[in-house]
Design a protein around this motif. Sequence first.
Motif, PDB file in Angstrom:
ATOM      1  N   ARG A   1      -5.101  -5.427  -5.852  1.00 18.14           N
ATOM      2  CA  ARG A   1      -4.731  -4.005  -5.837  1.00 18.14           C
ATOM      3  C   ARG A   1      -4.897  -3.418  -4.433  1.00 18.14           C
ATOM      4  NH1 ARG A   1      -6.663   1.160  -4.409  1.00 18.14           N
ATOM      5  NH2 ARG A   1      -5.693   2.711  -5.763  1.00 18.14           N
TER       6      ARG A   1
ATOM      7  N   THR B   1       7.120   2.140   9.566  1.00 15.80           N
ATOM      8  CA  THR B   1       8.511   2.597   9.644  1.00 15.80           C
ATOM      9  C   THR B   1       8.597   3.972  10.306  1.00 15.80           C
ATOM     10  OG1 THR B   1       9.074   1.330   7.654  1.00 15.80           O
ATOM     11  CG2 THR B   1      10.598   3.071   8.319  1.00 15.80           C
TER      12      THR B   1
ATOM     13  N   HIS C   1      -2.062  -4.872  -2.101  1.00 15.29           N
ATOM     14  CA  HIS C   1      -0.737  -4.339  -2.413  1.00 15.29           C
ATOM     15  C   HIS C   1      -0.617  -2.872  -2.003  1.00 15.29           C
ATOM     16  CE1 HIS C   1      -0.321  -7.630  -5.732  1.00 15.29           C
ATOM     17  NE2 HIS C   1      -0.018  -8.072  -4.541  1.00 15.29           N
ATOM     18  N   THR C   2      -1.638  -2.080  -2.305  1.00 14.89           N
ATOM     19  CA  THR C   2      -1.602  -0.655  -1.940  1.00 14.89           C
ATOM     20  C   THR C   2      -1.560  -0.478  -0.423  1.00 14.89           C
ATOM     21  OG1 THR C   2      -2.854  -0.084  -3.932  1.00 14.89           O
ATOM     22  CG2 THR C   2      -2.783   1.549  -2.173  1.00 14.89           C
ATOM     23  N   SER C   3      -2.410  -1.219   0.280  1.00 10.08           N
ATOM     24  CA  SER C   3      -2.462  -1.091   1.738  1.00 10.08           C
ATOM     25  C   SER C   3      -1.160  -1.569   2.381  1.00 10.08           C
ATOM     26  CB  SER C   3      -3.639  -1.896   2.293  1.00 10.08           C
ATOM     27  OG  SER C   3      -4.855  -1.402   1.792  1.00 10.08           O
ATOM     28  N   ALA C   4      -0.596  -2.669   1.858  1.00  8.57           N
ATOM     29  CA  ALA C   4       0.623  -3.224   2.448  1.00  8.57           C
ATOM     30  C   ALA C   4       1.802  -2.268   2.286  1.00  8.57           C
ATOM     31  CB  ALA C   4       0.943  -4.576   1.824  1.00  8.57           C
ATOM     32  N   THR C   5       1.951  -1.694   1.098  1.00  9.27           N
ATOM     33  CA  THR C   5       3.078  -0.777   0.879  1.00  9.27           C
ATOM     34  C   THR C   5       2.915   0.502   1.700  1.00  9.27           C
ATOM     35  OG1 THR C   5       1.945   0.038  -1.116  1.00  9.27           O
ATOM     36  CG2 THR C   5       3.637  -1.636  -1.420  1.00  9.27           C
ATOM     37  N   THR C   6       1.684   1.009   1.774  1.00  8.56           N
ATOM     38  CA  THR C   6       1.443   2.203   2.591  1.00  8.56           C
ATOM     39  C   THR C   6       1.662   1.892   4.062  1.00  8.56           C
ATOM     40  OG1 THR C   6      -0.241   2.875   0.980  1.00  8.56           O
ATOM     41  CG2 THR C   6      -0.185   4.057   3.066  1.00  8.56           C
TER      42      THR C   6
ATOM     43  N   LEU D   1       3.621  -0.306   5.334  1.00  4.20           N
ATOM     44  CA  LEU D   1       5.054  -0.457   5.595  1.00  4.20           C
ATOM     45  C   LEU D   1       5.698   0.897   5.873  1.00  4.20           C
ATOM     46  CD1 LEU D   1       7.602  -2.246   5.647  1.00  4.20           C
ATOM     47  CD2 LEU D   1       7.781  -1.903   3.167  1.00  4.20           C
ATOM     48  N   VAL D   2       5.348   1.897   5.081  1.00  8.12           N
ATOM     49  CA  VAL D   2       5.902   3.243   5.279  1.00  8.12           C
ATOM     50  C   VAL D   2       5.434   3.822   6.614  1.00  8.12           C
ATOM     51  CG1 VAL D   2       5.935   5.602   4.390  1.00  8.12           C
ATOM     52  CG2 VAL D   2       6.069   3.665   2.797  1.00  8.12           C
TER      53      VAL D   2
END
Length: 304
Positions: A235, A249, A238-243, A245-246
């Motif tokens: 968890r 960007t 996944h949370t850190s990776a998606t954040t 990525l944003v």
Amino acid sequence: MGQTRFNFMRYGKATLTLSAVLVVLSLISLGVRGLNLGIDFTGGTLLERQLGRPATADDVRQVLGSAALAELDLAGAVIQPLDDPHDVLIRTRPLSNEEIDRVDTALRQAFEGVEILRTELVGPVIGAELVRRALLAVVLAAVGILIYVSLRFEFRFAVAAVVALLHDAIIATGVVSALGVEVNSPFIAAILTVIGYSLNATIVIFDRVRENLQVRKGESLAELLNRSLNETLARTVHTSATTLLVVVTLFVFGGSTLRDFVLVLLVGLLVGTYSSMMVSNPFWWLWKEREERRRGEASPAPAR
């Protein structure tokens, strides 16, 4: 991601030592270099202008950095496009009337005309008020966290969570100081965002630790923490990776207006993820273990 079996607490003392070093280096940078305070803190000139054609913040920044205005040193100006694509708000260091006229002339030549909507001098008292409110927000957040986490978990968890938050805020501010990034009101928003993110990640892990404490059977505290961290690792990643990525960007494509704000978020995200696992948990572990050891030493020896 399957169940992992990393021995996180094996490196607990080392990570706490590393964090202490980073905090000290950040405080030294803040003491020696200080912060590169922007107009929100130091005061300056606010120019609201309507341009002859639509323009972006980068378009206006290029004009302010042109050879015609080079000696005015407007590189630190904050440029904010308004609702109308022709309108722009420029906040810069204090300018004389002659310097303002030179800026207007450059804008008029670059954008086929300019209409003066507003010119104001912003005093540093606004900056002092921002600092006071920011410090008050951090103090109230820390007190609220101590109360909430103490009631939901225990006091040691609360102190560990606050230590991690202060760790994140100090290191993020230290990086800003070391890099000379200009500090304006968005910096405060970024630091408070980092604190919120770090707290959320820490609470998720502490919640699992509490659940495992209730069914603890012969495990040492280090083993229990390792199990809790491994159970929440997927968890957290996944949370850190998606954040991340944003945020990356935004850093790459968000333009110069957002870059300083996003830089603080980026550093805070990385440090906050690290501290939620390798600062708050080892801190709680060492504190709890010492108390259990003291209780064991104080207990009377069994009769033979």
